[in-house]
Design a protein around this motif. Structure first.
Motif, mmCIF file in Angstrom:
data_model
loop_
_atom_site.group_PDB
_atom_site.id
_atom_site.type_symbol
_atom_site.label_atom_id
_atom_site.label_comp_id
_atom_site.label_asym_id
_atom_site.label_seq_id
_atom_site.Cartn_x
_atom_site.Cartn_y
_atom_site.Cartn_z
ATOM 1 N N HIS A 18 0.867 -1.176 0.000
ATOM 2 C CA HIS A 18 0.000 0.000 0.000
ATOM 3 C C HIS A 18 0.898 1.218 0.000
ATOM 4 N N ASN A 19 0.737 2.053 -0.999
ATOM 5 C CA ASN A 19 1.602 3.221 -1.110
ATOM 6 C C ASN A 19 0.764 4.414 -1.532
ATOM 7 N N GLU A 20 1.055 5.564 -0.936
ATOM 8 C CA GLU A 20 0.335 6.780 -1.288
ATOM 9 C C GLU A 20 1.351 7.871 -1.585
ATOM 10 N N ILE A 21 1.195 8.478 -2.760
ATOM 11 C CA ILE A 21 2.110 9.532 -3.199
ATOM 12 C C ILE A 21 1.282 10.759 -3.557
ATOM 13 N N MET A 22 1.665 11.904 -3.016
ATOM 14 C CA MET A 22 0.992 13.151 -3.370
ATOM 15 C C MET A 22 1.973 14.047 -4.107
ATOM 16 N N GLN A 23 1.554 14.527 -5.264
ATOM 17 C CA GLN A 23 2.431 15.381 -6.059
ATOM 18 C C GLN A 23 1.590 16.361 -6.865
ATOM 19 N N HIS A 24 1.780 17.661 -6.595
ATOM 20 C CA HIS A 24 1.115 18.724 -7.351
ATOM 21 C C HIS A 24 -0.400 18.534 -7.365
ATOM 22 N N GLY A 25 -0.991 18.185 -6.210
ATOM 23 C CA GLY A 25 -2.436 18.018 -6.112
ATOM 24 C C GLY A 25 -2.945 16.660 -6.523
ATOM 25 N N ARG A 26 -2.081 15.830 -7.081
ATOM 26 C CA ARG A 26 -2.450 14.457 -7.463
ATOM 27 C C ARG A 26 -2.154 13.522 -6.307
ATOM 28 N N VAL A 27 -3.064 12.631 -6.028
ATOM 29 C CA VAL A 27 -2.828 11.577 -5.041
ATOM 30 C C VAL A 27 -2.826 10.247 -5.777
ATOM 31 N N GLN A 28 -1.784 9.465 -5.583
ATOM 32 C CA GLN A 28 -1.661 8.150 -6.216
ATOM 33 C C GLN A 28 -1.589 7.099 -5.119
ATOM 34 N N GLN A 59 -4.335 0.562 -8.771
ATOM 35 C CA GLN A 59 -3.810 1.908 -8.576
ATOM 36 C C GLN A 59 -4.907 2.926 -8.853
ATOM 37 N N VAL A 60 -4.965 3.945 -8.016
ATOM 38 C CA VAL A 60 -5.864 5.081 -8.222
ATOM 39 C C VAL A 60 -5.024 6.346 -8.260
ATOM 40 N N VAL A 61 -5.222 7.154 -9.293
ATOM 41 C CA VAL A 61 -4.640 8.492 -9.377
ATOM 42 C C VAL A 61 -5.816 9.461 -9.313
ATOM 43 N N GLU A 66 -13.304 21.349 -4.967
ATOM 44 C CA GLU A 66 -14.541 21.491 -4.204
ATOM 45 C C GLU A 66 -15.720 21.022 -5.062
ATOM 46 N N GLY A 67 -16.390 19.967 -4.600
ATOM 47 C CA GLY A 67 -17.545 19.452 -5.322
ATOM 48 C C GLY A 67 -17.226 18.735 -6.613
ATOM 49 N N LEU A 68 -15.960 18.358 -6.813
ATOM 50 C CA LEU A 68 -15.539 17.737 -8.069
ATOM 51 C C LEU A 68 -14.378 16.786 -7.816
ATOM 52 N N GLN A 69 -14.495 15.581 -8.345
ATOM 53 C CA GLN A 69 -13.453 14.560 -8.202
ATOM 54 C C GLN A 69 -13.141 13.973 -9.577
ATOM 55 N N LEU A 70 -11.849 13.908 -9.901
ATOM 56 C CA LEU A 70 -11.377 13.280 -11.138
ATOM 57 C C LEU A 70 -10.383 12.194 -10.768
ATOM 58 N N PHE A 71 -10.528 11.010 -11.358
ATOM 59 C CA PHE A 71 -9.574 9.941 -11.068
ATOM 60 C C PHE A 71 -9.408 9.016 -12.256
ATOM 61 N N ASN A 180 -6.843 12.535 -19.582
ATOM 62 C CA ASN A 180 -5.491 11.995 -19.526
ATOM 63 C C ASN A 180 -4.467 13.109 -19.298
ATOM 64 N N ASN A 181 -4.655 14.227 -19.994
ATOM 65 C CA ASN A 181 -3.732 15.355 -19.870
ATOM 66 C C ASN A 181 -3.746 15.928 -18.460
ATOM 67 N N LEU A 182 -4.924 16.039 -17.858
ATOM 68 C CA LEU A 182 -5.033 16.615 -16.520
ATOM 69 C C LEU A 182 -4.442 15.698 -15.452
ATOM 70 N N LEU A 183 -4.522 14.388 -15.676
ATOM 71 C CA LEU A 183 -4.027 13.434 -14.686
ATOM 72 C C LEU A 183 -2.546 13.133 -14.833
ATOM 73 N N SER A 184 -1.912 13.599 -15.896
ATOM 74 C CA SER A 184 -0.491 13.310 -16.110
ATOM 75 C C SER A 184 0.368 14.106 -15.145
ATOM 76 N N VAL A 185 1.510 13.556 -14.809
ATOM 77 C CA VAL A 185 2.417 14.181 -13.839
ATOM 78 C C VAL A 185 3.225 15.299 -14.465
ATOM 79 N N SER A 186 3.571 15.173 -15.728
ATOM 80 C CA SER A 186 4.623 15.976 -16.366
ATOM 81 C C SER A 186 4.481 17.471 -16.154
#
Length: 341
Positions: A18-28, A59-61, A66-71, A180-186
Motif C-alpha cells: 500500500h503506497n500513497e504519493i501526493m504530487q502537485h495536487g495528485r494523489v496516487q 492503482q488510483v490516481v 470542491e464538489g468535483l473529483q477526477l480519477f 489523460n492530460n489533466l491526470l499526467s504528472v509531467s
C-alpha cells in the motif's frame, strides 16, 4: 489517443503493498488486495470481489476540487464491483481503452459508451483483466449552475434512468484526451487549480450536451436481471448453506438453462462460479479483518466444509494460501502496535 501509462505492479512482499504519493495536487494510491483497493477512492462506498485468478494490483490516481473529483483507476484482475458515491452528485465512468469489455448493472459497454449513475445510488460493475477507467464525480448543483451559465440544457431524466450514454466518437476521444492530460504528472504543477477545474467542467458539459441514451434493452433482459438479484439476495442471507443448482432453480422458479443464461448475461459467469467466487472473497475479507477466528472456522462460516479443497481453491484464485493472508494480517497488527507504542 494514448493514455498516460500507470506504474507497473510492485512485487508482493510480506504484507499487502500500500503506497500513497501526493504530487502537485495528485494523489496516487496502490494496493495488492482488491477489496483494500476498493477503499482507496475518496468518498466512495465500495466492495470488490476478485473474479480472475492471480495476484492483484490496483492503482488510483486522483485529483480533488470542491464538489468535483477526477480519477483514473487501474485493476489488474477481473472484478465484480459494488459501488456507491456521495449524495447529490453525478458519476461518469469513461473506459480508457475503447475495446475493453465491461458491464454496468448487467448492461454491456460499447466503444462509444460512457457509464452514468447519480450519487447515493448503488450500482454494480463487471470489469475485465487490466482494466483502466476515468471517473468524474460532480455535485449536481455545480453541473446545473454551470450549464445555465452556458445556456446548455441538461436532461436529468436521462442521467438518472440510464446506466449508459452514447457519445459521438469525436466527443469521447476529446474527453479522454482532456482527462489523460489533466491526470499526467509531467506538467500538472504548471496549471492553476481553477484552470484545471474549469477545463474539466467544460469537457463534462460538452459530453452531456452531446450524449444520447442507449436504446433500451428488451423486457427479457430485465427478467434475467431480476432472477440474478433474487438469487444473490438469497445467497447473501445463507452464506454457510450447501446450495445446488436445483435449489436455485426451485427458488427462482426457472429452468437450469434459464438460470445459467441469466447469470452469464448479467455477470458473465455461471451461477455456481458466482457462488464459489463470492464465498472465497468473503473468506478473504474476514481473514483480513481484525478478529481471532481460525481459518477453518471462517471457511465453515462461508460454507467450505472440506478444508483441503477450500485451501486449493483459495490459492488458485488469490495466488496465496489462506495462512499467508492470515499471517499478513497479523504482521499489520503487530506493526500498528509498534507504531502506537
Amino acid at each position: 489517443m494514448k493514455s498516460q501509462p500507470l506504474n507497473s505492479a510492485p512485487n508482493k512482499g510480506e504484507d499487502y503493498f500500500h503506497n500513497e504519493i501526493m504530487q502537485h495536487g495528485r494523489v496516487q494510491v496502490e494496493a495488492t488486495d482488491a477489496d483494500q483497493h476498493a477503499h482507496n477512492l475518496t468518498n466512495w462506498q465500495q466492495q470488490y470481489d476478485q473474479v480472475s485468478a492471480g495476484s492483484f494490483y490496483g492503482q488510483v490516481v486522483e485529483i480533488q476540487f470542491e464538489g468535483l473529483q477526477l480519477f483514473q483507476e487501474h485493476t489488474s484482475q477481473a472484478l465484480r464491483q459494488t459501488c456507491n458515491t456521495w449524495d447529490q452528485s453525478l458519476w461518469l465512468g469513461i473506459p480508457v481503452n475503447q475495446h475493453q469489455s465491461s458491464k454496468i448493472n448487467g448492461l454491456s459497454i460499447d466503444n462509444n459508451n460512457i457509464m452514468c449513475r447519480p450519487g447515493n445510488c448503488e450500482f454494480e460493475l463487471v470489469t475485465p483483466h487490466d482494466f483502466d477507467i476515468y471517473g468524474l464525480v460532480v455535485e449536481q448543483k455545480k453541473i446545473q449552475s454551470m450549464a445555465e451559465s452556458q445556456n446548455i440544457s441538461i436532461n436529468w431524466n436521462h442521467l438518472y434512468q440510464q446506466g449508459r450514454l452514447t457519445l459521438p466518437e469525436k466527443t469521447i476521444t476529446a474527453l479522454r484526451f482532456v482527462l489523460n492530460n489533466l491526470l499526467s504528472v509531467s506538467d500538472s504543477h504548471q496549471r492553476p487549480a481553477k484552470l484545471q477545474h474549469d477545463v474539466i467542467m467544460m469537457a463534462l458539459l460538452e459530453s452531456l450536451e452531446n450524449s444520447q441514451p442507449v436504446k433500451n434493452e428488451p423486457l427479457s433482459f430485465f427478467r434475467r436481471q431480476q432472477i440474478v438479484e433474487h438469487v444473490k439476495d438469497y445467497l447473501r442471507l445463507h452464506q454457510d448453506s450447501a446450495v445446488t443448482i436445483n435449489d436455485l432453480c426451485a427458488l427462482s422458479h426457472v429452468s437450469r438453462r434459464t438460470l445459467q443464461y441469466s447469470f452469464e448475461t448479467i455477470l458473465g459467469i455461471s451461477p455456481l462460479r458466482y457462488l464459489r467466487l463470492s464465498r472465497l472473497n468473503g473468506v478473504r475479507r474476514e481473514l483480513l479483518a481484525n478478529h481471532t477466528e481460525s481459518i477453518a472456522d471462517i471457511a465453515a462460516k462461508w460454507g467450505f466444509w472440506h478444508l483441503s479443497q477450500f485451501t486449493q481453491d483459495y490459492k488458485q484464485l488469490f495466488n496465496e494460501l489462506p495462512s499467508v493472508t492470515l499471517g499478513n494480517r497479523a504482521n499489520r497488527q503487530k506493526a500498528a502496535l509498534l507504531v502506537g507504542a
